[in-house]
Design an enzyme around this catalytic site. Structure first.
Site, PDB file in Angstrom:
ATOM      1  N   LEU A  70       0.737  -1.172   0.174  1.00  0.00           N
ATOM      2  CA  LEU A  70       0.158  -0.088   0.091  1.00  0.00           C
ATOM      3  C   LEU A  70       0.939   1.271  -0.022  1.00  0.00           C
ATOM      4  O   LEU A  70       0.308   2.207  -0.032  1.00  0.00           O
ATOM      5  CB  LEU A  70      -0.750   0.033   1.267  1.00  0.00           C
ATOM      6  CG  LEU A  70      -2.111  -0.771   1.272  1.00  0.00           C
ATOM      7  CD1 LEU A  70      -2.897  -0.720   2.548  1.00  0.00           C
ATOM      8  CD2 LEU A  70      -3.004  -0.101   0.140  1.00  0.00           C
ATOM      9  N   SER A  71       2.173   1.208  -0.002  1.00  0.00           N
ATOM     10  CA  SER A  71       2.952   2.271   0.425  1.00  0.00           C
ATOM     11  C   SER A  71       3.319   2.925  -0.977  1.00  0.00           C
ATOM     12  O   SER A  71       3.811   2.425  -2.130  1.00  0.00           O
ATOM     13  CB  SER A  71       4.423   1.779   0.628  1.00  0.00           C
ATOM     14  OG  SER A  71       5.361   2.882   0.638  1.00  0.00           O
ATOM     15  N   PRO A  72       2.886   4.445  -0.906  1.00  0.00           N
ATOM     16  CA  PRO A  72       3.035   5.228  -2.221  1.00  0.00           C
ATOM     17  C   PRO A  72       4.536   5.637  -2.382  1.00  0.00           C
ATOM     18  O   PRO A  72       5.018   5.537  -3.702  1.00  0.00           O
ATOM     19  CB  PRO A  72       2.504   6.453  -1.849  1.00  0.00           C
ATOM     20  CG  PRO A  72       2.422   6.713  -0.333  1.00  0.00           C
ATOM     21  CD  PRO A  72       2.241   5.323   0.100  1.00  0.00           C
TER      22      PRO A  72
END
EC number: 5.99.1.4
Length: 200
Positions: free
Chosen positions: A12-14
């Site tokens: 989920l990490s940008p």
């Protein structure tokens, strides 16, 4: 002797998305091995003094709102600052990465990038089976891996968190080299490159 890198990430990490394929390029350049270790980043924050984005001070969130688009421009990657399906459940896509790593035979870095791209550029929900299976297939893996190994995936996912805490990891993406050196953030990949070259 070639180095090995433990790559701690959240699907989920940008910032993991904005790393693109640079880790894989650097690893190939020096013949380094990579082990992908997806984990629950919110649990990691709770264990290491961090906070979920929703709980951060407005000044930090204002900076994030400037920094992410800046970093996206630097990479040239398409980027949606407010994706339709974020946050969502990162566990199913993480289990798929773990299953694919165990199975072998495909492009594991490509799979991680496809999942992150689905979230941050394509407005797809990476908790959905059809999205995960599509990412597996386009990366050269059997899409049925999304349905198998859920128990072992859950165990590894939890173990990755414990290993991260033990390795002094406190955010993602985080790159831990077997030399004892660690690098936090996609904006430290140049430093990782320099380290593997023997300059840092």
């Amino acid at each position: 002797m070639a180095h090995h890198i433990d790559y701690y990430l959240s699907t989920l990490s940008p910032y993991a998305y904005l790393a693109g394929n640079r880790l894989e390029q650097i690893a190939a350049k020096y013949g380094a091995g990579v082990t992908y270790k997806p984990l629950d980043v919110l649990q990691l924050f709770a264990r290491t003094g961090g906070q979920a984005p929703k709980d951060r001070h407005p000044s930090r969130m204002a900076y994030r709102a400037q920094e992410l688009p800046r970093q996206a421009k630097k990479t040239g990657l398409p980027f949606n600052f407010q994706p339709a399906h974020w946050p969502t459940n990162a566990a199913p896509s993480s289990y798929a990465v773990i299953a694919a790593q165990n199975a072998g035979g495909g492009d594991l870095g490509g799979l991680v990038q496809a999942i992150l791209r689905a979230c941050w550029a394509e407005d797809r929900d990476i908790a959905e089976d059809d999205v995960i299976k599509d990412c597996l297939e386009q990366s050269g893996f059997d899409p049925k891996l999304a349905d198998s190994g859920l128990l072992s995936g859950a165990e590894t996912y939890a173990a990755n968190l414990e290993q991260a805490v033990a390795a002094n990891v406190f955010g993602v993406p985080f790159y831990v080299v077997d030399s004892g050196q660690s690098f936090w953030g996609q904006d430290r990949l140049d430093d990782l490159d320099q380290h593997l070259a023997g300059h840092l």
